[in-house]
Motif scaffolding. Structure first.
Motif, PDB file in Angstrom:
ATOM      1  N   GLY A 100       0.765  -1.231   0.000  1.00 45.31           N
ATOM      2  CA  GLY A 100       0.000   0.000   0.000  1.00 45.31           C
ATOM      3  C   GLY A 100       0.800   1.288   0.000  1.00 45.31           C
ATOM      4  N   VAL A 101       1.978   1.299  -0.647  1.00 45.77           N
ATOM      5  CA  VAL A 101       2.747   2.549  -0.697  1.00 45.77           C
ATOM      6  C   VAL A 101       2.016   3.596  -1.527  1.00 45.77           C
ATOM      7  N   ARG A 102       1.189   3.140  -2.426  1.00 45.29           N
ATOM      8  CA  ARG A 102       0.250   3.939  -3.204  1.00 45.29           C
ATOM      9  C   ARG A 102      -0.953   3.033  -3.420  1.00 45.29           C
ATOM     10  N   PRO A 103      -2.099   3.558  -3.784  1.00 40.65           N
ATOM     11  CA  PRO A 103      -3.243   2.665  -4.017  1.00 40.65           C
ATOM     12  C   PRO A 103      -2.920   1.600  -5.071  1.00 40.65           C
ATOM     13  N   GLY A 104      -3.064   0.337  -4.694  1.00 39.96           N
ATOM     14  CA  GLY A 104      -2.809  -0.775  -5.597  1.00 39.96           C
ATOM     15  C   GLY A 104      -1.344  -1.042  -5.884  1.00 39.96           C
ATOM     16  N   VAL A 105      -0.438  -0.437  -5.096  1.00 42.52           N
ATOM     17  CA  VAL A 105       0.994  -0.603  -5.341  1.00 42.52           C
ATOM     18  C   VAL A 105       1.687  -1.100  -4.075  1.00 42.52           C
ATOM     19  N   ASP A 106       2.388  -2.226  -4.222  1.00 47.26           N
ATOM     20  CA  ASP A 106       3.191  -2.798  -3.138  1.00 47.26           C
ATOM     21  C   ASP A 106       4.638  -2.847  -3.589  1.00 47.26           C
ATOM     22  N   VAL A 107       5.551  -2.877  -2.620  1.00 42.88           N
ATOM     23  CA  VAL A 107       6.978  -2.985  -2.907  1.00 42.88           C
ATOM     24  C   VAL A 107       7.497  -4.257  -2.276  1.00 42.88           C
ATOM     25  N   ARG A 108       8.196  -5.055  -3.054  1.00 41.59           N
ATOM     26  CA  ARG A 108       8.852  -6.264  -2.557  1.00 41.59           C
ATOM     27  C   ARG A 108      10.356  -6.004  -2.573  1.00 41.59           C
ATOM     28  N   GLY A 109      10.873  -5.641  -1.414  1.00 45.48           N
ATOM     29  CA  GLY A 109      12.303  -5.397  -1.244  1.00 45.48           C
ATOM     30  C   GLY A 109      12.892  -6.481  -0.370  1.00 45.48           C
ATOM     31  N   ASP A 110      13.748  -6.100   0.583  1.00 50.68           N
ATOM     32  CA  ASP A 110      14.384  -7.075   1.459  1.00 50.68           C
ATOM     33  C   ASP A 110      13.327  -7.836   2.253  1.00 50.68           C
ATOM     34  N   GLY A 111      13.432  -9.164   2.225  1.00 49.70           N
ATOM     35  CA  GLY A 111      12.492 -10.014   2.944  1.00 49.70           C
ATOM     36  C   GLY A 111      11.238 -10.359   2.162  1.00 49.70           C
ATOM     37  N   GLY A 112      11.186 -10.020   0.879  1.00 48.77           N
ATOM     38  CA  GLY A 112      10.002 -10.306   0.073  1.00 48.77           C
ATOM     39  C   GLY A 112      10.219 -11.446  -0.901  1.00 48.77           C
ATOM     40  N   VAL A 113       9.140 -11.829  -1.558  1.00 47.54           N
ATOM     41  CA  VAL A 113       9.198 -12.862  -2.583  1.00 47.54           C
ATOM     42  C   VAL A 113       8.132 -12.548  -3.626  1.00 47.54           C
ATOM     43  N   VAL A 114       8.446 -12.835  -4.906  1.00 46.78           N
ATOM     44  CA  VAL A 114       7.478 -12.668  -5.992  1.00 46.78           C
ATOM     45  C   VAL A 114       7.462 -13.925  -6.848  1.00 46.78           C
ATOM     46  N   VAL A 115       6.363 -14.125  -7.549  1.00 46.60           N
ATOM     47  CA  VAL A 115       6.252 -15.224  -8.506  1.00 46.60           C
ATOM     48  C   VAL A 115       7.042 -14.827  -9.756  1.00 46.60           C
ATOM     49  N   ALA A 116       7.897 -15.716 -10.224  1.00 47.03           N
ATOM     50  CA  ALA A 116       8.745 -15.434 -11.385  1.00 47.03           C
ATOM     51  C   ALA A 116       7.975 -15.565 -12.692  1.00 47.03           C
ATOM     52  N   ALA A 117       8.413 -14.812 -13.695  1.00 50.31           N
ATOM     53  CA  ALA A 117       7.881 -14.973 -15.048  1.00 50.31           C
ATOM     54  C   ALA A 117       8.136 -16.403 -15.497  1.00 50.31           C
ATOM     55  N   GLY A 118       7.200 -16.933 -16.272  1.00 51.15           N
ATOM     56  CA  GLY A 118       7.307 -18.325 -16.728  1.00 51.15           C
ATOM     57  C   GLY A 118       6.349 -19.232 -15.985  1.00 51.15           C
ATOM     58  N   ASN A 119       5.900 -18.804 -14.802  1.00 51.94           N
ATOM     59  CA  ASN A 119       4.842 -19.527 -14.112  1.00 51.94           C
ATOM     60  C   ASN A 119       3.523 -19.159 -14.799  1.00 51.94           C
ATOM     61  N   PRO A 120       2.477 -20.001 -14.677  1.00 54.50           N
ATOM     62  CA  PRO A 120       1.202 -19.696 -15.329  1.00 54.50           C
ATOM     63  C   PRO A 120       0.683 -18.306 -14.945  1.00 54.50           C
ATOM     64  N   GLY A 121       0.389 -17.480 -15.958  1.00 56.12           N
ATOM     65  CA  GLY A 121      -0.148 -16.146 -15.728  1.00 56.12           C
ATOM     66  C   GLY A 121       0.894 -15.062 -15.538  1.00 56.12           C
ATOM     67  N   TYR A 122       2.183 -15.407 -15.600  1.00 54.50           N
ATOM     68  CA  TYR A 122       3.273 -14.445 -15.396  1.00 54.50           C
ATOM     69  C   TYR A 122       4.189 -14.468 -16.620  1.00 54.50           C
ATOM     70  N   GLU A 123       4.166 -13.374 -17.400  1.00 52.81           N
ATOM     71  CA  GLU A 123       4.973 -13.344 -18.619  1.00 52.81           C
ATOM     72  C   GLU A 123       5.673 -11.995 -18.775  1.00 52.81           C
ATOM     73  N   VAL A 124       6.898 -12.036 -19.274  1.00 51.47           N
ATOM     74  CA  VAL A 124       7.650 -10.816 -19.547  1.00 51.47           C
ATOM     75  C   VAL A 124       6.967 -10.078 -20.700  1.00 51.47           C
ATOM     76  N   VAL A 125       6.718  -8.776 -20.502  1.00 50.90           N
ATOM     77  CA  VAL A 125       6.111  -7.988 -21.571  1.00 50.90           C
ATOM     78  C   VAL A 125       7.089  -6.967 -22.144  1.00 50.90           C
ATOM     79  N   CYS A 126       8.117  -6.602 -21.395  1.00 53.51           N
ATOM     80  CA  CYS A 126       9.155  -5.724 -21.937  1.00 53.51           C
ATOM     81  C   CYS A 126      10.371  -5.737 -21.014  1.00 53.51           C
ATOM     82  N   GLY A 127      11.503  -5.330 -21.570  1.00 49.17           N
ATOM     83  CA  GLY A 127      12.738  -5.261 -20.804  1.00 49.17           C
ATOM     84  C   GLY A 127      13.438  -6.602 -20.713  1.00 49.17           C
ATOM     85  N   SER A 128      14.557  -6.607 -19.981  1.00 50.89           N
ATOM     86  CA  SER A 128      15.323  -7.838 -19.811  1.00 50.89           C
ATOM     87  C   SER A 128      16.078  -7.803 -18.491  1.00 50.89           C
TER      88      SER A 128
END
Length: 163
Positions: A100-128
């Motif tokens: 909630g740092v902004r409405p609908g926006v979270d930050v995953r920094g130290d101590g966080g985890v995210v689902v990686a691209a390549g899992n179902p529903g997670y795909e790279v759309v730009c950048g590398s």
């Protein structure tokens, strides 16, 4: 992206259930990467791939939920089922994992985890991975984290318990 390719890029990875929760006791993985043989065993079990965010992996992820608006930053962006993950280089020091740092926006920094691209529903759309952007100035940079990160450290298979 697969476990070993992310691991080989220097990222700390963790196996996730379909509900996006780590399936191992992963507190240690916030400061020490698993050994390669452990990572290979997770890949063989078919778990989703998670990326431990923060200094150990060298990334901070800004999670934009409930939006179809693509973040405009020049960085790696992954479409998620609910919005986007924008990946940035970790700036050093401590970067909080906060919701909630902004409405609908979270930050995953130290101590966080995210689902990686390549899992179902997670795909790279730009950048590398080779061109991560600079973390935006509005992202909180300091917070409380339980331990400092030791770059390059690993943990053995005996350190993990499936939960």
């Amino acid at each position: 992206m697969k476990y070993c390719s992310l691991f080989d890029r220097g990222l700390s990875v963790v196996p996730l259930s379909r509900s996006k929760r780590p399936v191992v006791k992963w507190v240690g993985l916030q400061s020490v990467r698993a050994e390669r043989d452990v990572v290979v065993s997770w890949a063989e079990c078919g778990y989703w791939v998670g990326i431990v965010t923060g200094g150990l992996s060298g990334v901070v992820v800004v999670d934009y939920d409930h939006t179809d608006v693509l973040p405009v930053d020049d960085t790696l962006v992954v479409r998620t089922p609910n919005g986007f993950h924008a990946y940035y280089r970790h700036p050093g020091g401590l970067v909080s994992t906060v919701g909630g740092v902004r409405p609908g926006v979270d930050v995953r920094g130290d101590g966080g985890v995210v689902v990686a691209a390549g899992n179902p529903g997670y795909e790279v759309v730009c950048g590398s991975w080779d061109a991560l952007g600079v973390l935006p100035g509005w992202v909180p940079r300091r917070g409380s984290v339980r331990r400092r990160v030791r770059a390059g450290a690993t943990m053995s298979v005996s350190s993990f318990v499936i939960v």
